[in-house]
Design an enzyme around this catalytic site. Structure first.
Site, PDB file in Angstrom:
ATOM      1  N   ASP A 105     -22.954  -7.850   9.905  1.00 15.17           N
ATOM      2  CA  ASP A 105     -23.682  -8.380   8.750  1.00 15.17           C
ATOM      3  C   ASP A 105     -22.778  -8.369   7.521  1.00 15.17           C
ATOM      4  O   ASP A 105     -22.550  -7.323   6.922  1.00 15.17           O
ATOM      5  CB  ASP A 105     -24.939  -7.530   8.523  1.00 15.17           C
ATOM      6  CG  ASP A 105     -25.720  -7.965   7.288  1.00 15.17           C
ATOM      7  OD1 ASP A 105     -25.362  -8.998   6.683  1.00 15.17           O
ATOM      8  OD2 ASP A 105     -26.687  -7.268   6.933  1.00 15.17           O
ATOM      9  N   ARG A 109      13.092   4.839 -15.736  1.00 13.94           N
ATOM     10  CA  ARG A 109      11.739   4.910 -15.203  1.00 13.94           C
ATOM     11  C   ARG A 109      10.666   4.597 -16.231  1.00 13.94           C
ATOM     12  O   ARG A 109       9.477   4.610 -15.912  1.00 13.94           O
ATOM     13  CB  ARG A 109      11.497   6.293 -14.586  1.00 13.94           C
ATOM     14  CG  ARG A 109      12.374   6.560 -13.389  1.00 13.94           C
ATOM     15  CD  ARG A 109      12.311   7.998 -12.921  1.00 13.94           C
ATOM     16  NE  ARG A 109      13.303   8.245 -11.886  1.00 13.94           N
ATOM     17  CZ  ARG A 109      13.095   8.151 -10.586  1.00 13.94           C
ATOM     18  NH1 ARG A 109      11.894   7.823 -10.150  1.00 13.94           N
ATOM     19  NH2 ARG A 109      14.049   8.381  -9.718  1.00 13.94           N
ATOM     20  N   GLU A 152      11.911  -2.316  -7.811  1.00 12.50           N
ATOM     21  CA  GLU A 152      10.788  -1.379  -7.834  1.00 12.50           C
ATOM     22  C   GLU A 152       9.840  -1.754  -8.977  1.00 12.50           C
ATOM     23  O   GLU A 152      10.201  -1.643 -10.152  1.00 12.50           O
ATOM     24  CB  GLU A 152      11.278   0.060  -8.020  1.00 12.50           C
ATOM     25  CG  GLU A 152      10.142   1.079  -8.047  1.00 12.50           C
ATOM     26  CD  GLU A 152      10.595   2.475  -8.430  1.00 12.50           C
ATOM     27  OE1 GLU A 152       9.762   3.402  -8.385  1.00 12.50           O
ATOM     28  OE2 GLU A 152      11.778   2.647  -8.802  1.00 12.50           O
TER      29      GLU A 152
END
Length: 476
Positions: A57, A345, A364
Site C-alpha cells: 500500500d 576545512r 570533498e
C-alpha cells in the site's frame, strides 16, 4: 546484464536453501529518506519473485501515493542480499526498487530510481562512465532521549553518560572521564567510552558486505562518533548508507543506547555532518587528477564550479531538515562558506591531500548532513557537477585562508549557505533546471519535495512557540 542478474538470482535462492534461511525481508525507501520493510517466509521466494515483485500500500508511505491510487509493487534486487544480524529468525534482506503495478515502470518518486537515472545520465553525456561517492556520516550515541510537543508544552531532553555536562553528576561513582566540549577528536579510552560499540558496528557492517575504512570518536562530547565507509558507485553508496544507518542504530540498541543522525542535537558543541567525497572515472581512469590548482584537472574544477553555483539549491536536498540549519552556522567547523580550498576545512569544498596518487584525487563536499536521503542527495550533487562540466563553470579563485578569520571586507564577498530550510526550498524552486536533465529529477518530483518539506516541516516549525522564546519574552 540479464545474465548477471540471473546468476545473482540463482545465488540468492541457493543461499536461502544452503544456509537455512527462514525469512526474507524486503527493504525499500520512502520519499523523505527512511527505510521501510516487510517480510515473507523464505518458502515464498521463487525465481519469478524477482520479475513479478510483491505488492504493498503506497498511500501509507510518506510522500508516495494518494489513497485512491495506492497499489504499488516492490522488486527485489538480487545483488543486494545480506544476512540481517538483528532478527531472531535467520533472515535474508534484499533492497528493492519501487514500481508502478499497471505500467511495470519504476516509480517516479522512488529515490533509488532517481539515483539509477543519475548514473545513466552521466554515462549518456560521455563525460564519465562512473561516479564514485564516499560519505562520512557522523552521529551521536546517547543513553536517554525524551521529547514531546502539544498545545501547552514543548521540550526535549537528551543525555549521555559520556557528556561533559555530567562531570558533576552523582553516578555512584562518577569516574570522571568525559570528553571536554569540542575536544572529543579523539582521545583514547577510557575517555572514548564508545570504542567497543563502534567496533561491533564495524563488524556487523563488514559481515553485511559493507567495506569500512575507519572508526573514531568525533569532536563533540556526549558520544559523537564517525565510521567511514569505502567509496562506491552512486547507487551502491546510497544502499550502503541506508544499511549503515540501520546497523548503527540497531547495534546501539543492543547495548541499551540510542543513536541519532540529527545534524544538531546539542547546543554549544559541534553538529553532525556527512562530508561527501566525489570523483569521476572513465574507462578505468580517474578524471579529477591534473596539473591545475591542488593537482586538479579542468574537469574537476568545472565540477566544483557547478557545485558552488548550485550549492544554495542543493541545500534543500543535502540539508533537508529545519535542524540542518542549526548546524550550518559559523564557529563550529560547519562549512557554511561557499568556497573551495586544499586542506582548509572551513570551506564548503575541500581538496584532500592525504595522497598524491591520481586515483585518490577527489572533491570533498562538506556541506551535506546525514539527515538527507542519500539517493537524492548524491544524485543532486552529481547533477550539479555535471552541469558545471558541461557549461565549463569557472569556480573562481580558491580560498586558502582560514575563512572564519577573514576581515569583514573580504568575508562579504564569500557567498554562504541559506540560513533556513525555508530559504533553501525557495532557492530550489528557482534553481532546479540542472536537476531535470536526462529526466533524472522531474518537475513533479521537485514540486512534491518542496511541498512536502515546506508543509510538513518548515511551516509546522514556524507555528510552534520555542522554549527559548519564554526565556526571552515571557516578561514583556
Amino acid at each position: 546484464m540479464k545474465d548477471s542478474r540471473n546468476t545473482a538470482i540463482a545465488e540468492v535462492l541457493k543461499r536461502v536453501k544452503d544456509e537455512g534461511i527462514e525469512m526474507i525481508d524486503f527493504k525499500f525507501m520512502d520519499f523523505p529518506g527512511q527505510w521501510q520493510h516487510f517480510s515473507i517466509p523464505a518458502s515464498q521466494l521463487k525465481e519469478d519473485s524477482f520479475e513479478e515483485g510483491f505488492g504493498f500500500d503506497g498511500s501509507s508511505l510518506r510522500g508516495f501515493k494518494r489513497i485512491n491510487e495506492s497499489d504499488m509493487v516492490i522488486m527485489p534486487d538480487p545483488k543486494t542480499s545480506f544476512i540481517d544480524p538483528f532478527v531472531e529468525l535467520k533472515t535474508l534482506s534484499l533492497i528493492c526498487d519501487v514500481y508502478e503495478p499497471v505500467t511495470k515502470e519504476k516509480y517516479e518518486r522512488c529515490p533509488r530510481n532517481i539515483a539509477q537515472k543519475a548514473e545513466a545520465y552521466l554515462a549518456s553525456t560521455g563525460i564519465a562512465d562512473v561516479s564514485y561517492f564516499g560519505a562520512e556520516a557522523e552521529f551521536f550515541i546517547l543513553d536517554d532521549v525524551r521529547f514531546d510537543t502539544n498545545g501547552h508544552e514543548s521540550y526535549y531532553y537528551i543525555d549521555s553518560k559520556e557528556g561533559r555536562w555530567n562531570s558533576g553528576t552523582n553516578e555512584g561513582p562518577n569516574l570522571g572521564y568525559k570528553p571536554r566540549y569540542k575536544e572529543g577528536y579523539f582521545p583514547v579510552p577510557p575517555t572514548d567510552s564508545m570504542n567497543d560499540i563502534r567496533n561491533m558496528m564495524v563488524r556487523h557492517l563488514m559481515n553485511a558486505g559493507v567495506e569500512v575504512e575507519t572508526q573514531h570518536h568525533e569532536v563533540a562530547t556526549g558520544g559523537q562518533s564517525e565510521i567511514d565507509l569505502r567509496f562506491n558507485s552512486l547507487t551502491k553508496m546510497s544502499d550502503d548508507m541506508l544499511l549503515f544507518k540501520y546497523i548503527v542504530k540497531n547495534t546501539a540498541r543492543h547495548y541499551g543506547k540510542t543513536v541519532t543522525f540529527m545534524p544538531k542535537p546539542l547546543f554549544g558543541d559541534n553538529g553532525s555532518g556527512m562530508h561527501t567525497h566525489i570523483s569521476l572515472w572513465k574507462d578505468g581512469n580517474p578524471l579529477f587528477y591534473g596539473n591545475k590548482y591542488a593537482n586538479l584537472s579542468d574537469t574537476a574544477l568545472y565540477f566544483i564550479g557547478g557545485l558552488l553555483k548550485h550549492a544554495p539549491a542543493l541545500c534543500a536536498i543535502t540539508n533537508p531538515t529545519t535542524n540542518s540549519y542549526k548546524r550550518l552556522v559559523p564557529g563550529y567547523e560547519a562549512p557554511v562558506n561557499l568556497a573551495y580550498s586544499q586542506r582548509n576545512r572551513s570551506a564548503a569544498i575541500r581538496i584532500p591531500l592525504y595522497s598524491s596518487s591520481p586515483k585518490a584525487k577527489r572533491v570533498e563536499y562538506r556541506t551535506p548532513d546525514p539527515s538527507c536521503n542519500p539517493y537524492l542527495a548524491f544524485s543532486a550533487i552529481l547533477m550539479a557537477g555535471i552541469d558545471g562540466v558541461i557549461n565549463r563553470i569557472d569556480p573562481g579563485d580558491p580560498l586558502d585562508k582560514d575563512l572564519y578569520d577573514l576581515p569583514p571586507e573580504e568575508m562579504k564577498n564569500v557567498p554562504s549557505t541559506p540560513p533556513s530550510l525555508e530559504d533553501a526550498l525557495a532557492i530550489l524552486e528557482r534553481d532546479h533546471s540542472f536537476l531535470l536533465k536526462g529526466d533524472v529529477f522531474t518537475e513533479s518530483v521537485i514540486n512534491a519535495w518542496i511541498e512536502y518539506k515546506y508543509v510538513r516541516e518548515a511551516k509546522e516549525m514556524s507555528l510552534r512557540p520555542h522554549p527559548y522564546e519564554f526565556a526571552l519574552y515571557y516578561d514583556v
